[in-house]
Enzyme design. Structure first.
Site, mmCIF file in Angstrom:
data_model
loop_
_atom_site.group_PDB
_atom_site.id
_atom_site.type_symbol
_atom_site.label_atom_id
_atom_site.label_comp_id
_atom_site.label_asym_id
_atom_site.label_seq_id
_atom_site.Cartn_x
_atom_site.Cartn_y
_atom_site.Cartn_z
ATOM 1 N N ARG A 51 -2.491 -2.990 9.593
ATOM 2 C CA ARG A 51 -3.806 -4.068 9.547
ATOM 3 C C ARG A 51 -3.732 -4.660 8.555
ATOM 4 N NH1 ARG A 51 -2.986 0.886 12.334
ATOM 5 N NH2 ARG A 51 -1.884 1.008 10.396
ATOM 6 N N THR A 52 -3.347 -3.894 7.194
ATOM 7 C CA THR A 52 -4.051 -5.423 5.953
ATOM 8 C C THR A 52 -3.568 -6.184 6.255
ATOM 9 O OG1 THR A 52 -3.651 -2.765 4.541
ATOM 10 C CG2 THR A 52 -4.204 -5.445 3.709
ATOM 11 N N LYS A 80 16.384 -10.563 -4.606
ATOM 12 C CA LYS A 80 17.849 -11.245 -5.687
ATOM 13 C C LYS A 80 17.233 -10.859 -6.697
ATOM 14 C CE LYS A 80 17.358 -14.983 -2.880
ATOM 15 N NZ LYS A 80 16.997 -17.008 -3.201
ATOM 16 N N ARG A 101 0.974 -7.034 -1.560
ATOM 17 C CA ARG A 101 0.769 -5.747 -1.497
ATOM 18 C C ARG A 101 2.409 -5.154 -2.194
ATOM 19 N NH1 ARG A 101 -0.344 -1.595 3.985
ATOM 20 N NH2 ARG A 101 -2.031 -1.332 2.623
ATOM 21 N N HIS A 129 -6.869 0.469 -3.316
ATOM 22 C CA HIS A 129 -6.487 -0.441 -2.049
ATOM 23 C C HIS A 129 -7.896 -0.804 -2.136
ATOM 24 C CE1 HIS A 129 -5.685 -2.042 1.716
ATOM 25 N NE2 HIS A 129 -4.959 -1.376 2.045
HETATM 26 N N1 CP Z 1 -5.378 0.606 6.239
HETATM 27 C C1 CP Z 1 -4.078 0.118 6.024
HETATM 28 O O1 CP Z 1 -3.451 -0.062 4.378
HETATM 29 O O2 CP Z 1 -3.253 -0.234 6.852
HETATM 30 P P1 CP Z 1 -1.627 -0.603 6.904
HETATM 31 O O3 CP Z 1 -0.439 -0.064 6.108
HETATM 32 O O4 CP Z 1 -0.940 -0.944 8.619
HETATM 33 O O5 CP Z 1 -1.885 -1.831 5.957
#
Ligand code: CP
Length: 305
Positions: A51-52, A80, A101, A129
């Protein structure tokens, strides 16, 4: 130049403005179709995501911009041995905004210190998040018409669930929001959330173990996955993984206007039979993630309409 590392980097007024812009994008997406023409978003995902990452990429495309990046540490030079700082320093020459991320808590903060362009924390370990929280706030606002005066139940892995930590940080800034924290004792919210967020801000909260006995009190039920990848041993994960399963019997205990949310991915904690209940808001929530990220990109690039 602004970064978004923690939800507290945004004032309540800025959050309300992002929600208003996202609502406007939903109402008239065509108005925004070329606003980021010529701009590039880099998505640097050192950890898995559906999603993100994809909603960020769809968001930039729908604003008329372009995207580049990688979807795993293995496919970048971090495999590396390159440091996060060096990676970010270089990518900030190629892109106008970076969504990142990383499994290490604090990595996006390190990135923001060396970047020439805005850095967005797209999830750092079990910490924060913030763009999921913006998604959650847009969802609550669209479901309830308000962000104040409600009881929010958070259920599942409250220890490692970074979406939970960011959501409590954000909702505790609105008036008269009460929290019910439903988890096994081993997976309670970290002390820093209870001490420096809930207690310091004077929020009412309850710690509970039973989902059934909490259901009737809730306006929002925020379910979370037990996070296998954050456990130190498999035996603990296996013992705790099915502690809470929301099914139609439990839904019968909830208010008629309850909204059930989940950041997704779901594993086993919401029975698929619940999906047909109009109170199940989690797929609408995933859809809203794209619009609030469009609003955020506009803000960080100084392109607000
Ligand atoms: N909600 C969320 O962060 O989903 P993903 O890990 O799929 O990005």
């Amino acid at each position: 130049m602004r970064h978004l590392i923690d939800i507290n980097d945004l004032s309540i007024e800025e959050i309300d403005r992002l929600i208003a812009v996202a609502d406007d994008i939903i109402a008239d997406p065509q108005k925004y179709a070329e606003v980021c023409h010529g701009k590039k978003l880099a998505t640097l995902f050192f950890e898995p995501s559906t999603r993100t990452r994809l909603s960020f990429e769809a968001a930039m495309m729908e604003l008329g911009g372009n995207v580049l990046g990688f979807s795993s540490a293995d496919s970048s030079s971090s495999a590396k041995g390159e440091s996060v700082s060096d990676t970010i320093r270089v990518v900030s020459y190629y892109a106008d905004v970076i969504a990142m991320r990383h499994p290490k808590e604090g990595a996006p903060r390190v990135a923001s210190a060396v970047s020439d362009v805005p850095v967005i924390n797209a999830g750092d370990g079990g910490h924060n998040h913030p763009t999921q929280t913006l998604t959650d706030l847009l969802t609550i606002h669209r479901e309830k018409g308000r962000l104040s005066d409600m009881t929010v139940g958070l259920c599942g892995d409250l220890m490692f669930g970074r979406t939970v930590h960011s959501l409590i940080s954000a909702m505790s800034r609105y008036e008269n929001v009460k929290f019910i924290l439903i988890s096994p004792p081993e997976l309670r919210v970290p002390d820093y959330i209870t001490q420096t967020v809930l207690k310091r801000r004077g929020c009412e909260y309850e710690v509970a173990e039973s989902l059934d006995s909490s259901m009737e009190k809730l306006d929002i039920l925020y379910m979370t996955r037990i996070q296998r990848e954050r456990f130190f041993n498999e035996a603990d994960y296996l013992r705790l993984k099915d502690t809470y399963i929301l099914d139609t019997d439990k839904m019968a205990l909830g208010k008629p206007d309850l909204s059930v949310m989940h950041p997704l991915p779901r594993v086993n904690e919401i029975d698929t039979a619940v999906d047909a209940d109009p109170r199940a808001a989690y797929f609408r929530q995933a859809k809203y993630g794209k619009y609030i990220r469009m609003a955020l990109i506009l803000m960080l690039l100084g392109k607000e309409i």
